[in-house]
Motif scaffolding. Structure first.
Motif, mmCIF file in Angstrom:
data_model
loop_
_atom_site.group_PDB
_atom_site.id
_atom_site.type_symbol
_atom_site.label_atom_id
_atom_site.label_comp_id
_atom_site.label_asym_id
_atom_site.label_seq_id
_atom_site.Cartn_x
_atom_site.Cartn_y
_atom_site.Cartn_z
ATOM 1 N N TRP A 37 0.855 -1.178 0.000
ATOM 2 C CA TRP A 37 0.000 0.000 0.000
ATOM 3 C C TRP A 37 0.892 1.229 0.000
ATOM 4 O O TRP A 37 1.933 1.257 0.673
ATOM 5 N N ALA A 38 0.480 2.238 -0.726
ATOM 6 C CA ALA A 38 1.169 3.526 -0.740
ATOM 7 C C ALA A 38 0.572 4.385 0.377
ATOM 8 O O ALA A 38 -0.639 4.355 0.592
ATOM 9 N N ALA A 39 1.415 5.128 1.070
ATOM 10 C CA ALA A 39 0.912 5.954 2.176
ATOM 11 C C ALA A 39 1.590 7.322 2.190
ATOM 12 O O ALA A 39 2.795 7.424 1.991
ATOM 13 N N CYS A 40 0.783 8.332 2.458
ATOM 14 C CA CYS A 40 1.323 9.681 2.657
ATOM 15 C C CYS A 40 1.734 9.793 4.128
ATOM 16 O O CYS A 40 1.460 8.902 4.939
ATOM 17 N N ASP A 41 2.398 10.889 4.473
ATOM 18 C CA ASP A 41 2.828 11.094 5.861
ATOM 19 C C ASP A 41 1.648 11.068 6.829
ATOM 20 O O ASP A 41 1.735 10.511 7.917
ATOM 21 N N ARG A 42 0.539 11.661 6.430
ATOM 22 C CA ARG A 42 -0.629 11.772 7.307
ATOM 23 C C ARG A 42 -1.281 10.418 7.603
ATOM 24 O O ARG A 42 -1.790 10.195 8.700
ATOM 25 N N HIS A 43 -1.291 9.499 6.629
ATOM 26 C CA HIS A 43 -2.026 8.236 6.791
ATOM 27 C C HIS A 43 -1.142 7.005 7.039
ATOM 28 O O HIS A 43 -1.667 5.911 7.199
ATOM 29 N N ARG A 44 0.164 7.177 7.095
ATOM 30 C CA ARG A 44 1.063 6.029 7.280
ATOM 31 C C ARG A 44 0.713 5.229 8.528
ATOM 32 O O ARG A 44 0.530 4.014 8.471
ATOM 33 N N GLU A 45 0.607 5.885 9.665
ATOM 34 C CA GLU A 45 0.307 5.181 10.912
ATOM 35 C C GLU A 45 -1.085 4.566 10.911
ATOM 36 O O GLU A 45 -1.270 3.457 11.394
ATOM 37 N N THR A 46 -2.066 5.276 10.389
ATOM 38 C CA THR A 46 -3.442 4.761 10.362
ATOM 39 C C THR A 46 -3.535 3.492 9.523
ATOM 40 O O THR A 46 -4.145 2.496 9.935
ATOM 41 N N LEU A 47 -2.942 3.521 8.335
ATOM 42 C CA LEU A 47 -2.987 2.345 7.466
ATOM 43 C C LEU A 47 -2.214 1.177 8.078
ATOM 44 O O LEU A 47 -2.692 0.035 8.072
ATOM 45 N N ALA A 48 -1.039 1.436 8.638
ATOM 46 C CA ALA A 48 -0.248 0.381 9.266
ATOM 47 C C ALA A 48 -0.985 -0.215 10.463
ATOM 48 O O ALA A 48 -1.003 -1.436 10.652
#
Length: 78
Positions: free
Chosen positions: A44-55
């Motif tokens: 999955w690709a993640a921006c700085d804002r959503h990295r933790e939420t997606l992980a």
């Protein structure tokens, strides 16, 4: 990830978070251990804002996750 980006064309890849159009800066490499061998890696690709939420979403389901800078790959996720 868009088909154009996967083929090496186009511009930046957007974040995988629903509705987010920010450029990805992180890659979350994961697999579902109940159905995938360790060699099967999904990303999955993640921006700085959503990295933790997606992980966190992946980890709460028991999926192993390896985080890298966007564009880096991993051979397996244990």
């Amino acid at each position: 990830m868009s088909l154009l980006s996967m083929l090496g064309g186009g511009g930046a890849t957007p974040c995988s978070s629903a509705g987010c159009a920010a450029d990805a800066t992180h890659a979350l490499h994961w697999r579902n251990p109940r159905i995938h061998p360790v060699e099967r890696v999904k990303t999955w690709a993640a921006c700085d804002r959503h990295r933790e939420t997606l992980a966190a979403w992946l980890r709460t389901r028991g999926f192993p996750v390896v985080e890298t800078a966007f564009g880096e790959t991993v051979e397996r996720v244990a």
